[in-house]
Write an enzyme that holds these catalytic residues in place. Sequence first.
Site, mmCIF file in Angstrom:
data_model
loop_
_atom_site.group_PDB
_atom_site.id
_atom_site.type_symbol
_atom_site.label_atom_id
_atom_site.label_comp_id
_atom_site.label_asym_id
_atom_site.label_seq_id
_atom_site.Cartn_x
_atom_site.Cartn_y
_atom_site.Cartn_z
ATOM 1 N N LYS A 30 39.352 -34.393 3.272
ATOM 2 C CA LYS A 30 40.747 -34.084 2.927
ATOM 3 C C LYS A 30 41.281 -34.982 1.791
ATOM 4 C CE LYS A 30 42.110 -32.333 7.508
ATOM 5 N NZ LYS A 30 43.094 -32.506 8.595
ATOM 6 N N TYR A 70 44.843 -22.279 7.404
ATOM 7 C CA TYR A 70 45.381 -22.843 8.644
ATOM 8 C C TYR A 70 46.272 -21.854 9.405
ATOM 9 C CZ TYR A 70 43.808 -27.734 8.211
ATOM 10 O OH TYR A 70 43.070 -28.900 8.184
ATOM 11 N N PHE A 108 54.162 -28.603 12.482
ATOM 12 C CA PHE A 108 53.547 -29.353 11.374
ATOM 13 C C PHE A 108 52.907 -28.445 10.315
ATOM 14 C CE2 PHE A 108 50.503 -29.203 14.941
ATOM 15 C CZ PHE A 108 49.397 -28.619 14.334
ATOM 16 N N ARG A 119 32.306 -32.334 15.440
ATOM 17 C CA ARG A 119 33.570 -32.700 16.094
ATOM 18 C C ARG A 119 33.448 -34.101 16.708
ATOM 19 N NH1 ARG A 119 38.079 -29.765 14.946
ATOM 20 N NH2 ARG A 119 38.934 -31.004 16.636
ATOM 21 N N THR A 160 41.743 -35.909 16.761
ATOM 22 C CA THR A 160 42.661 -35.527 15.674
ATOM 23 C C THR A 160 43.514 -36.718 15.222
ATOM 24 O OG1 THR A 160 42.748 -33.335 16.662
ATOM 25 C CG2 THR A 160 44.442 -33.843 15.036
ATOM 26 N N ARG A 170 37.156 -40.475 11.735
ATOM 27 C CA ARG A 170 38.609 -40.639 11.749
ATOM 28 C C ARG A 170 39.039 -42.037 12.180
ATOM 29 N NH1 ARG A 170 40.051 -34.590 14.015
ATOM 30 N NH2 ARG A 170 40.512 -33.634 11.992
ATOM 31 N N ASN A 218 44.146 -37.483 8.329
ATOM 32 C CA ASN A 218 43.027 -37.901 9.178
ATOM 33 C C ASN A 218 41.654 -37.662 8.540
ATOM 34 O OD1 ASN A 218 43.036 -35.169 9.442
ATOM 35 N ND2 ASN A 218 43.399 -35.121 11.641
ATOM 36 N N HIS A 235 38.263 -32.406 8.072
ATOM 37 C CA HIS A 235 38.437 -31.206 8.905
ATOM 38 C C HIS A 235 37.059 -30.778 9.373
ATOM 39 C CE1 HIS A 235 39.410 -27.100 10.184
ATOM 40 N NE2 HIS A 235 38.282 -26.766 9.565
ATOM 41 N N GLU A 264 35.345 -19.836 8.516
ATOM 42 C CA GLU A 264 35.749 -20.881 7.562
ATOM 43 C C GLU A 264 34.722 -21.051 6.432
ATOM 44 O OE1 GLU A 264 36.629 -24.384 9.873
ATOM 45 O OE2 GLU A 264 38.499 -23.525 10.627
#
Length: 192
Positions: A12, A52, A60, A88, A94, A105, A115, A118, A129
Amino acid sequence: MSNIEQTLSIIKPDAVERNLEGEIKEMFKSNGFQILKEKKIQIEKSEAEKFYKVHETKPFYNDLCEYLSSGPIVVMVLQKENAVKGNRELMGATNPKDAEEGTIRKKYGISIDKNSVHGSDSVDNAKIEIDFFFKPEYKNRFDQISYEYRKKRRTHFKEKEAAQKANSERKKAIIEEIKNHIDKNQNILFWW
Ligand code: UDP
Ligand code: MG
């Protein structure tokens, strides 16, 4: 039986901005992920809104889309046995505050919104995705955006270079002026 999967990962804007791209990729590789595809792009807010969409009712959502489109990102297809779950786990929770030691993270995340990474949350979403960013018919869309980004960056560096050149020429002129001034005054002293 082996269960090789592919998943989508995004580095990100907060992480790209802090030049963490190399370190994060290294974490994927050292944890057995293969990076099959990757590209650095900057997306429009409207594209982030599509990406998203599952979060569209969340408070958010707007900030999240604003943020994902705020700077360059690196999108990657990662492959490994049970890649979706494995990614993950390697990403961590998150909210970086809740993430386990050794996760991306925990190491690099700044806050719940910044964070750093993704990762797809299911095998089905991973397919959707990956298509979103890498489907051949969508290729031009993002290449165009990354082309615009590269163009902006080139212009920025050219302007910076021109400003530095102008600055050093200004400095030279001032030095020249001071030298002339000293020369003139030396002559005056000499004749005195
Ligand atoms: N997010 C946020 N505030 C929240 C929850 C999530 O800004 O309260 C952001 C955060 O950047 C997160 C993204 O929205 O990564 C997507 O949320 P999700 O619940 O899907 O978390 P993830 O799958 O990224 O762990
Ligand atoms: Mg998610």
